[in-house]
Write a protein that holds these residues in place. Structure first.
Motif, PDB file in Angstrom:
ATOM      1  N   MET A   1       0.832  -1.219   0.000  1.00 24.19           N
ATOM      2  CA  MET A   1       0.000   0.000   0.000  1.00 24.19           C
ATOM      3  C   MET A   1       0.858   1.257   0.000  1.00 24.19           C
ATOM      4  O   MET A   1       0.618   2.197  -0.764  1.00 24.19           O
ATOM      5  N   PHE A   2       1.879   1.283   0.853  1.00 23.93           N
ATOM      6  CA  PHE A   2       2.694   2.491   0.989  1.00 23.93           C
ATOM      7  C   PHE A   2       3.523   2.751  -0.263  1.00 23.93           C
ATOM      8  O   PHE A   2       3.498   3.854  -0.821  1.00 23.93           O
ATOM      9  N   TYR A   3       4.260   1.734  -0.705  1.00 28.49           N
ATOM     10  CA  TYR A   3       5.152   1.939  -1.845  1.00 28.49           C
ATOM     11  C   TYR A   3       4.391   2.091  -3.154  1.00 28.49           C
ATOM     12  O   TYR A   3       4.860   2.768  -4.075  1.00 28.49           O
TER      13      TYR A   3
ATOM     14  N   THR B   1       5.107   5.429  -5.155  1.00 28.77           N
ATOM     15  CA  THR B   1       5.668   5.296  -6.502  1.00 28.77           C
ATOM     16  C   THR B   1       4.845   6.079  -7.515  1.00 28.77           C
ATOM     17  O   THR B   1       5.394   6.754  -8.397  1.00 28.77           O
ATOM     18  N   LEU B   2       3.521   6.009  -7.396  1.00 28.33           N
ATOM     19  CA  LEU B   2       2.660   6.775  -8.297  1.00 28.33           C
ATOM     20  C   LEU B   2       2.913   8.275  -8.172  1.00 28.33           C
ATOM     21  O   LEU B   2       2.854   9.012  -9.158  1.00 28.33           O
TER      22      LEU B   2
ATOM     23  N   PRO C   1       6.607   9.560 -14.092  1.00 31.73           N
ATOM     24  CA  PRO C   1       6.947  10.838 -14.736  1.00 31.73           C
ATOM     25  C   PRO C   1       5.802  11.834 -14.688  1.00 31.73           C
ATOM     26  O   PRO C   1       4.622  11.458 -14.651  1.00 31.73           O
ATOM     27  N   SER C   2       6.136  13.124 -14.669  1.00 29.91           N
ATOM     28  CA  SER C   2       5.133  14.179 -14.505  1.00 29.91           C
ATOM     29  C   SER C   2       4.109  14.208 -15.635  1.00 29.91           C
ATOM     30  O   SER C   2       2.990  14.677 -15.444  1.00 29.91           O
ATOM     31  N   SER C   3       4.485  13.695 -16.814  1.00 25.99           N
ATOM     32  CA  SER C   3       3.542  13.696 -17.937  1.00 25.99           C
ATOM     33  C   SER C   3       2.347  12.782 -17.685  1.00 25.99           C
ATOM     34  O   SER C   3       1.305  12.929 -18.329  1.00 25.99           O
TER      35      SER C   3
ATOM     36  N   GLN D   1      -5.846  12.674 -10.007  1.00 24.63           N
ATOM     37  CA  GLN D   1      -5.118  11.447  -9.668  1.00 24.63           C
ATOM     38  C   GLN D   1      -4.170  11.685  -8.503  1.00 24.63           C
ATOM     39  O   GLN D   1      -4.071  10.855  -7.584  1.00 24.63           O
ATOM     40  N   ASP D   2      -3.455  12.811  -8.510  1.00 27.15           N
ATOM     41  CA  ASP D   2      -2.522  13.127  -7.425  1.00 27.15           C
ATOM     42  C   ASP D   2      -3.248  13.294  -6.095  1.00 27.15           C
ATOM     43  O   ASP D   2      -2.746  12.882  -5.047  1.00 27.15           O
TER      44      ASP D   2
END
Length: 360
Positions: free
Chosen positions: A294-296, A300-301, A306-308, A314-315
């Motif tokens: 759950m944490f990683y 990771t997301l 990548p920012s694209s 979503q963030d």
């Protein structure tokens, strides 16, 4: 010098044209040009300096949702679950002497980090929604960023140390109390806090030194680096690359330690002759693996993708998951399937009931 006749007077137009002509002529002199340059620089300087005294607007996850009242109730419930469950787990580990072993020392620190992590973000988001006041001061934003980075980074490192603890317990049980003696355990805990706080301090200071002369609206749940950099009116491309590299390093090094530990654990478990022994070892590790996933996964997301591939919605969901949902679920995952923790709860509350109601 112009002379006035008896019937002449200074008209309004001549009065206004004289200063204009004077200023116009002055602006073409060397002194006037220097004065003009100074005046042009002043607003920019004031704009940069005003960054320190300006508030940001945290839009958050509630404002953009279709049912903000329902979402507010869910977040409130999750926060209460996180407070109660993590608080109880900390109490049990502190009070019950049978849990004064390395595994539960690390687990207690994880509960403390989860409790503080969700408290840095959730109450602010809820109060902003209830009071319809979404502003956060420059200093408040910097403090929130520092605390969130510290707690997230410390949990990242602690999960790797917990994986090492499980590796030693299963692969080297006879030497467990040597490899995981109290001094080693406290070194793991203290180094997690110190390394995470130093990393957070560097990122917070560097992020907040940028001039924020664009929109003050942060379309995010809390003050986080990627979203603040979008508001900067300077070139942040190099720093964004540095954030990406440090984020990948800070996540992948502990994650590689966890993966290596569990590969060795799996190889050891497969050689255990007893079926019950294999089952007990796997159950012991499954809770930790669930928390790690759950944490990683969420981290990771947020920091490796990548920012694209990012968008504000979503963030927001990703941040809400690892700051609100995960701290509420972690203690339940560790305690509900752990007979030692459940037994300690029964002993503590059984003793309390006997002391308060001796006739029962």
């Amino acid at each position: 010098m112009m002379k006035l006749g008896p019937g002449d007077s200074l008209s309004s137009s001549s009065n206004t044209s004289f200063p204009k002509a004077l200023c116009s002529s002055l602006s073409w002199t060397p002194a006037g040009e220097e004065y003009r340059k100074i005046q042009l620089k002043k607003p920019h300087r004031m704009e940069l300096n005003s960054t320190l005294g300006s508030d940001f607007i945290l839009v958050g996850i509630l404002k953009d949702s279709g049912s903000p009242e329902l979402l507010c109730a869910i977040i409130t419930a999750l926060y209460m679950v996180a407070l109660i469950s993590n608080g109880l787990l900390l109490l049990v580990i502190t009070v019950d002497i049978q849990l004064h072993v390395p595994m539960y020392l690390l687990l207690g620190q994880l509960s403390l980090m989860d409790l503080l992590f969700t408290s840095v973000v959730t109450p602010k988001a809820l109060m902003d929604f209830l009071h319809r006041e979404n502003s956060i001061s420059f200093g408040g934003c910097a403090l929130q960023m520092f605390l969130a980075l510290t707690l997230g980074g410390a949990e990242d490192l602690l999960l790797a140390f917990m994986a090492y603890d499980r590796y030693v317990a299963i692969c080297h049980p006879l030497n467990y109390m040597i490899f995981m003696r109290p001094r080693v355990c406290w070194f793991m805990v203290v180094s997690s806090w110190i390394l995470a706080s130093l990393n957070a301090l560097g990122h917070t200071v560097y992020t907040m030194h940028y001039p924020f002369c664009m929109s003050r609206e942060i379309r995010h749940l809390f003050c986080e680096i990627p979203n603040l950099l979008k508001l900067a009116c300077a070139d942040t491309s190099r720093y964004e690359l540095m954030v990406y590299v440090t984020g990948v390093t800070f996540l992948l090094l502990p994650l590689s330690t966890i993966i290596a530990s569990y590969i060795l654990i799996l190889l050891t478990v497969l050689h255990i002759p007893s079926k019950d022994g294999r089952k007990k070892a796997l159950v012991t590790c499954s809770s930790h693996l669930t928390v790690v996933g759950m944490f990683y996964g969420a981290a990771t997301l947020m920091y490796v993708l990548p920012s694209s591939f990012h968008n504000p919605k979503q963030d927001n969901i990703t941040s809400a998951f690892y700051t609100i949902v995960t701290p509420a679920l972690n203690p339940l995952i560790y305690s509900l399937r752990n007979k030692e923790v459940m037994g300690a709860l029964e002993r503590i509350f059984g003793k309390y009931i006997v002391q308060t109601h001796p006739t029962l």
